[in-house]
Write a protein that holds these residues in place. Sequence first.
Motif, PDB file in Angstrom:
ATOM      1  N   HIS A 192      -4.942 -26.163  44.233  1.00  0.00           N
ATOM      2  CA  HIS A 192      -5.422 -25.294  43.161  1.00  0.00           C
ATOM      3  C   HIS A 192      -4.266 -24.873  42.245  1.00  0.00           C
ATOM      4  O   HIS A 192      -3.151 -24.612  42.713  1.00  0.00           O
ATOM      5  CB  HIS A 192      -6.090 -24.049  43.747  1.00  0.00           C
ATOM      6  CG  HIS A 192      -7.355 -24.344  44.491  1.00  0.00           C
ATOM      7  ND1 HIS A 192      -8.566 -24.512  43.870  1.00  0.00           N
ATOM      8  CD2 HIS A 192      -7.576 -24.528  45.827  1.00  0.00           C
ATOM      9  CE1 HIS A 192      -9.499 -24.775  44.781  1.00  0.00           C
ATOM     10  NE2 HIS A 192      -8.926 -24.784  45.984  1.00  0.00           N
TER      11      HIS A 192
ATOM     12  N   THR B 129     -10.484 -22.063  39.824  1.00  0.00           N
ATOM     13  CA  THR B 129     -11.050 -22.899  40.885  1.00  0.00           C
ATOM     14  C   THR B 129     -10.916 -22.219  42.245  1.00  0.00           C
ATOM     15  O   THR B 129     -11.479 -22.690  43.235  1.00  0.00           O
ATOM     16  CB  THR B 129     -10.351 -24.266  40.945  1.00  0.00           C
ATOM     17  OG1 THR B 129      -8.955 -24.064  41.256  1.00  0.00           O
ATOM     18  CG2 THR B 129     -10.473 -24.998  39.613  1.00  0.00           C
ATOM     19  N   ALA B 130     -10.157 -21.133  42.284  1.00  0.00           N
ATOM     20  CA  ALA B 130      -9.976 -20.383  43.534  1.00  0.00           C
ATOM     21  C   ALA B 130      -9.704 -18.927  43.185  1.00  0.00           C
ATOM     22  O   ALA B 130      -9.163 -18.623  42.108  1.00  0.00           O
ATOM     23  CB  ALA B 130      -8.830 -20.950  44.351  1.00  0.00           C
TER      24      ALA B 130
ATOM     25  N   ASP C   4     -17.113 -25.675  44.638  1.00  0.00           N
ATOM     26  CA  ASP C   4     -16.800 -25.337  43.252  1.00  0.00           C
ATOM     27  C   ASP C   4     -15.775 -24.210  43.149  1.00  0.00           C
ATOM     28  O   ASP C   4     -15.108 -24.075  42.117  1.00  0.00           O
ATOM     29  CB  ASP C   4     -18.077 -24.912  42.511  1.00  0.00           C
ATOM     30  CG  ASP C   4     -19.124 -26.004  42.492  1.00  0.00           C
ATOM     31  OD1 ASP C   4     -18.736 -27.182  42.346  1.00  0.00           O
ATOM     32  OD2 ASP C   4     -20.319 -25.687  42.645  1.00  0.00           O
ATOM     33  N   LEU C   5     -15.687 -23.393  44.178  1.00  0.00           N
ATOM     34  CA  LEU C   5     -14.785 -22.229  44.144  1.00  0.00           C
ATOM     35  C   LEU C   5     -14.312 -21.900  45.549  1.00  0.00           C
ATOM     36  O   LEU C   5     -15.130 -21.690  46.453  1.00  0.00           O
ATOM     37  CB  LEU C   5     -15.505 -21.011  43.560  1.00  0.00           C
ATOM     38  CG  LEU C   5     -14.676 -19.727  43.483  1.00  0.00           C
ATOM     39  CD1 LEU C   5     -13.659 -19.808  42.348  1.00  0.00           C
ATOM     40  CD2 LEU C   5     -15.580 -18.503  43.301  1.00  0.00           C
ATOM     41  N   SER C   6     -13.010 -21.866  45.741  1.00  0.00           N
ATOM     42  CA  SER C   6     -12.438 -21.400  47.009  1.00  0.00           C
ATOM     43  C   SER C   6     -12.198 -19.901  46.924  1.00  0.00           C
ATOM     44  O   SER C   6     -11.812 -19.381  45.868  1.00  0.00           O
ATOM     45  CB  SER C   6     -11.117 -22.120  47.301  1.00  0.00           C
ATOM     46  OG  SER C   6     -11.336 -23.447  47.726  1.00  0.00           O
TER      47      SER C   6
ATOM     48  N   THR D 151     -12.417 -22.027  51.856  1.00  0.00           N
ATOM     49  CA  THR D 151     -11.358 -22.627  51.047  1.00  0.00           C
ATOM     50  C   THR D 151     -11.320 -24.131  51.287  1.00  0.00           C
ATOM     51  O   THR D 151     -11.515 -24.598  52.413  1.00  0.00           O
ATOM     52  CB  THR D 151      -9.971 -22.022  51.369  1.00  0.00           C
ATOM     53  OG1 THR D 151      -9.744 -22.084  52.789  1.00  0.00           O
ATOM     54  CG2 THR D 151      -9.889 -20.580  50.901  1.00  0.00           C
TER      55      THR D 151
ATOM     56  N   PRO E  16      -9.673 -28.355  45.315  1.00  0.00           N
ATOM     57  CA  PRO E  16     -10.559 -28.307  44.147  1.00  0.00           C
ATOM     58  C   PRO E  16     -11.314 -29.606  43.982  1.00  0.00           C
ATOM     59  O   PRO E  16     -10.899 -30.655  44.478  1.00  0.00           O
ATOM     60  CB  PRO E  16      -9.598 -28.054  42.980  1.00  0.00           C
ATOM     61  CG  PRO E  16      -8.271 -28.512  43.477  1.00  0.00           C
ATOM     62  CD  PRO E  16      -8.257 -28.260  44.950  1.00  0.00           C
ATOM     63  N   ASN E  17     -12.429 -29.560  43.267  1.00  0.00           N
ATOM     64  CA  ASN E  17     -13.322 -30.714  43.130  1.00  0.00           C
ATOM     65  C   ASN E  17     -12.627 -31.988  42.688  1.00  0.00           C
ATOM     66  O   ASN E  17     -12.835 -33.052  43.243  1.00  0.00           O
ATOM     67  CB  ASN E  17     -14.441 -30.387  42.134  1.00  0.00           C
ATOM     68  CG  ASN E  17     -15.728 -30.001  42.856  1.00  0.00           C
ATOM     69  OD1 ASN E  17     -15.964 -30.426  43.982  1.00  0.00           O
ATOM     70  ND2 ASN E  17     -16.535 -29.182  42.213  1.00  0.00           N
TER      71      ASN E  17
END
Length: 339
Positions: A175, A238-239, A265-267, A328, A331-332
Amino acid sequence: MSGRTTIHDVAKAAGVSVSTVSKAVNGRYGIADSTVQRVLDAVRELGYESSLVASSMRARRTGVVGVLLADFEPFSAEILKGVGAAVHGTAVDLLAYSGSHLGAGDGWERRSLSRLSGTLIDAAIMVTPTVVSAATEIPVVAIDPHTGRADLPTVESDSFGGALTATRHLIELGHRRIGFLAGRPDLRSAGLRDAGYRRALSDAGIPADPALVAVGRYDLAITRESARRLLAGEDRPTAVFAANDLSAIAVIEVAQDLGLRVPEDLSVIGFDDVPEASRRALPLTTIQQPMRRLGAVAAEMVFALLDGREIDQMHVTLPTRLVVRATTAPPNERRDRAS
């Protein structure tokens, strides 16, 4: 000086706080010899004598240690469990007390100590106190005080190191747009978590982006509103590292409301490791601070002070550790490349 000399007069003459005078006069805590001497010199010069009534009350132990709380919430509940474990098997009773805050504002501790000390409790453990200068003639230990270290024993977790570890975990996953949901600006521990987040970014060569930082103040309504603003934009993080677990859980709920999948989609990573963190359908990755150990160490300090023993350390900082669970992941775009 006309009239009866008071402890406040002695404090002013010696250039110290009222609580320091009380400790010096009663031989408590580990005040520097030079400070004790300065206080005792002022006592002699002003003709001050501590209350014989207070001395008599101190001689009659109640056998009760008070734990003073701003509120009963997950963090303080875990602290209480730690104190309770330390007290178990002793002759000491435990009193958990959260007084009315109506009209008190900062400084609720003074009111609570005034009501309890000397008559109901032999010593006090204050959890996240706003002030630590309350005058009292009983031993007092503070856990995670708002303003940090003071002239009484304190116990806290390594907030800076924990935040550094949390943010590095997200960086190591790949991230780069890492948001931070901050706690209360007036808390030293919250400030240290902010500093740890920024240090991790700096060490990794990632510029700090003000647009990725929001303040939740450890208030769920404010946290949800701040999280929605943070996640609703096209250039969202993204996190997210949240300054405590309840804030992190609120971020996850807002993300799901917005149609974002966690962790795809999101950590999200939190701080504390309260019981709710591991019991959720999607267990929370977090920084574990040893909350029960905080309570146990504070209790050990109190026992030493009640026995008239010197404590090994006036200020204790306990380590934190990363607990990786389900919230966690890389990222994608990195996951896509790896597939």
